[in-house]
Design a protein around this motif. Sequence first.
Motif, PDB file in Angstrom:
ATOM      1  N   UNK A   1      -9.025 -12.582   7.265  1.00  0.00           N
ATOM      2  CA  UNK A   1      -7.740 -12.735   6.595  1.00  0.00           C
ATOM      3  C   UNK A   1      -6.772 -11.781   7.261  1.00  0.00           C
ATOM      4  N   UNK A   2      -5.505 -12.175   7.307  1.00  0.00           N
ATOM      5  CA  UNK A   2      -4.476 -11.341   7.916  1.00  0.00           C
ATOM      6  C   UNK A   2      -3.446 -10.918   6.892  1.00  0.00           C
ATOM      7  N   UNK A   3      -2.900  -9.742   7.094  1.00  0.00           N
ATOM      8  CA  UNK A   3      -1.796  -9.250   6.280  1.00  0.00           C
ATOM      9  C   UNK A   3      -0.780  -8.615   7.220  1.00  0.00           C
ATOM     10  N   UNK A   4       0.372  -9.261   7.379  1.00  0.00           N
ATOM     11  CA  UNK A   4       1.453  -8.700   8.188  1.00  0.00           C
ATOM     12  C   UNK A   4       2.207  -7.664   7.370  1.00  0.00           C
ATOM     13  N   UNK A   5       2.709  -6.628   8.034  1.00  0.00           N
ATOM     14  CA  UNK A   5       3.445  -5.567   7.352  1.00  0.00           C
ATOM     15  C   UNK A   5       4.227  -4.768   8.387  1.00  0.00           C
ATOM     16  N   UNK A   6       5.149  -3.910   7.930  1.00  0.00           N
ATOM     17  CA  UNK A   6       5.835  -3.028   8.886  1.00  0.00           C
ATOM     18  C   UNK A   6       4.821  -2.103   9.559  1.00  0.00           C
ATOM     19  N   UNK A   7       5.186  -1.499  10.689  1.00  0.00           N
ATOM     20  CA  UNK A   7       4.259  -0.582  11.364  1.00  0.00           C
ATOM     21  C   UNK A   7       3.797   0.540  10.424  1.00  0.00           C
ATOM     22  N   UNK A   8       2.501   0.830  10.467  1.00  0.00           N
ATOM     23  CA  UNK A   8       1.928   1.922   9.683  1.00  0.00           C
ATOM     24  C   UNK A   8       1.161   2.837  10.624  1.00  0.00           C
ATOM     25  N   UNK A   9       1.231   4.132  10.335  1.00  0.00           N
ATOM     26  CA  UNK A   9       0.589   5.115  11.208  1.00  0.00           C
ATOM     27  C   UNK A   9      -0.452   5.950  10.481  1.00  0.00           C
ATOM     28  N   UNK A  10      -0.415   5.920   9.155  1.00  0.00           N
ATOM     29  CA  UNK A  10      -1.333   6.739   8.370  1.00  0.00           C
ATOM     30  C   UNK A  10      -1.849   5.943   7.173  1.00  0.00           C
ATOM     31  N   UNK A  11      -2.887   6.461   6.564  1.00  0.00           N
ATOM     32  CA  UNK A  11      -3.404   5.856   5.334  1.00  0.00           C
ATOM     33  C   UNK A  11      -2.323   5.910   4.253  1.00  0.00           C
ATOM     34  N   UNK A  12      -1.553   6.985   4.232  1.00  0.00           N
ATOM     35  CA  UNK A  12      -0.477   7.105   3.237  1.00  0.00           C
ATOM     36  C   UNK A  12       0.546   5.985   3.406  1.00  0.00           C
ATOM     37  N   UNK A  13       0.881   5.650   4.657  1.00  0.00           N
ATOM     38  CA  UNK A  13       1.790   4.518   4.905  1.00  0.00           C
ATOM     39  C   UNK A  13       1.205   3.232   4.322  1.00  0.00           C
ATOM     40  N   UNK A  14      -0.089   3.045   4.509  1.00  0.00           N
ATOM     41  CA  UNK A  14      -0.758   1.837   4.020  1.00  0.00           C
ATOM     42  C   UNK A  14      -0.779   1.809   2.492  1.00  0.00           C
ATOM     43  N   UNK A  15      -0.981   2.969   1.892  1.00  0.00           N
ATOM     44  CA  UNK A  15      -0.985   3.038   0.423  1.00  0.00           C
ATOM     45  C   UNK A  15       0.388   2.701  -0.144  1.00  0.00           C
ATOM     46  N   UNK A  16       1.444   3.182   0.496  1.00  0.00           N
ATOM     47  CA  UNK A  16       2.798   2.887   0.027  1.00  0.00           C
ATOM     48  C   UNK A  16       3.089   1.396   0.043  1.00  0.00           C
ATOM     49  N   UNK A  17       2.530   0.688   1.018  1.00  0.00           N
ATOM     50  CA  UNK A  17       2.734  -0.763   1.124  1.00  0.00           C
ATOM     51  C   UNK A  17       1.690  -1.562   0.337  1.00  0.00           C
ATOM     52  N   UNK A  18       0.815  -0.844  -0.373  1.00  0.00           N
ATOM     53  CA  UNK A  18      -0.235  -1.441  -1.203  1.00  0.00           C
ATOM     54  C   UNK A  18      -1.261  -2.248  -0.393  1.00  0.00           C
ATOM     55  N   UNK A  19      -1.368  -1.944   0.887  1.00  0.00           N
ATOM     56  CA  UNK A  19      -2.355  -2.602   1.738  1.00  0.00           C
ATOM     57  C   UNK A  19      -3.760  -2.217   1.297  1.00  0.00           C
ATOM     58  N   UNK A  20      -3.921  -0.983   0.848  1.00  0.00           N
ATOM     59  CA  UNK A  20      -5.245  -0.483   0.464  1.00  0.00           C
ATOM     60  C   UNK A  20      -5.780  -1.156  -0.802  1.00  0.00           C
ATOM     61  N   UNK A  21      -4.944  -1.874  -1.510  1.00  0.00           N
ATOM     62  CA  UNK A  21      -5.397  -2.571  -2.722  1.00  0.00           C
ATOM     63  C   UNK A  21      -6.088  -3.896  -2.399  1.00  0.00           C
ATOM     64  N   UNK A  22      -6.017  -4.334  -1.162  1.00  0.00           N
ATOM     65  CA  UNK A  22      -6.572  -5.627  -0.761  1.00  0.00           C
ATOM     66  C   UNK A  22      -8.059  -5.559  -0.403  1.00  0.00           C
ATOM     67  N   UNK A  23      -8.552  -4.378  -0.128  1.00  0.00           N
ATOM     68  CA  UNK A  23      -9.941  -4.205   0.287  1.00  0.00           C
ATOM     69  C   UNK A  23     -10.156  -2.777   0.731  1.00  0.00           C
ATOM     70  N   UNK A  24     -11.262  -2.531   1.386  1.00  0.00           N
ATOM     71  CA  UNK A  24     -11.624  -1.189   1.822  1.00  0.00           C
ATOM     72  C   UNK A  24     -11.041  -0.918   3.214  1.00  0.00           C
ATOM     73  N   UNK A  25      -9.970  -0.151   3.238  1.00  0.00           N
ATOM     74  CA  UNK A  25      -9.329   0.221   4.494  1.00  0.00           C
ATOM     75  C   UNK A  25     -10.120   1.363   5.125  1.00  0.00           C
ATOM     76  N   UNK A  26     -10.238   1.319   6.446  1.00  0.00           N
ATOM     77  CA  UNK A  26     -11.004   2.334   7.157  1.00  0.00           C
ATOM     78  C   UNK A  26     -10.120   3.220   8.009  1.00  0.00           C
ATOM     79  N   UNK A  27     -10.533   4.491   8.103  1.00  0.00           N
ATOM     80  CA  UNK A  27      -9.938   5.446   9.036  1.00  0.00           C
ATOM     81  C   UNK A  27     -10.731   5.337  10.327  1.00  0.00           C
ATOM     82  N   UNK A  28     -10.051   5.553  11.432  1.00  0.00           N
ATOM     83  CA  UNK A  28     -10.688   5.469  12.736  1.00  0.00           C
ATOM     84  C   UNK A  28     -10.295   6.686  13.559  1.00  0.00           C
ATOM     85  N   UNK A  29     -11.291   7.408  14.047  1.00  0.00           N
ATOM     86  CA  UNK A  29     -11.058   8.620  14.823  1.00  0.00           C
ATOM     87  C   UNK A  29     -11.624   8.439  16.224  1.00  0.00           C
ATOM     88  N   UNK A  30     -10.854   8.804  17.226  1.00  0.00           N
ATOM     89  CA  UNK A  30     -11.326   8.701  18.604  1.00  0.00           C
ATOM     90  C   UNK A  30     -11.655  10.110  19.092  1.00  0.00           C
TER      91      UNK A  30
END
Length: 162
Positions: A19-48
């Motif tokens: 499934x896809x969800x388009x949204x404005x650019x996000x750079x942090x988990x906080x950005x995703x939370x503000x757009x309520x993206x994190x309510x759709x499922x389990x969002x993951x952090x990724x570290x390189x």
Amino acid sequence: MSQKQLVFDQLDNLGIAYKLMDHPPVYTIEDMEQLKITEQGEVCKNLFLRDAKGKRHFLVVLNKDKQADIKSIQAQLGCTRLSFASDERLQKYLHLQKGAVTPLGVTNDPEAAVEVVLDSSLEGKEQLGFHPNDNTVTIWISYGDLIKFIRTNGNIIHHIEI
């Protein structure tokens, strides 16, 4: 062809439902939370990360609410001291920019040089959220399909406790 289209094509070729969800650019988990993206499922952090000599590179994937203990990750992987890899290394190995780091970026790693490290708490999850190499979209796939996607590229996968 765009970076995200490479991911979509690979998912389609593997028969992976998403499934896809388009949204404005996000750079942090906080950005995703503000757009309520994190309510759709389990969002993951990724570290390189990279080891002390810069010979091994790791893409660590964990739940957005967890904190990564770098020393514990290092001990479980049995490698030299870990640190965050530079933006230049991220570009060299995965052709990604900061803010768009994702395990789906293995599509840009034809030599499968990057080792993917998955938090064992993600196992069995049906809806994990990642960027498809582009931080203006979140894609939702299952844990099993994520494993299939990574294995198809040939990258080493580690399962650890984070």
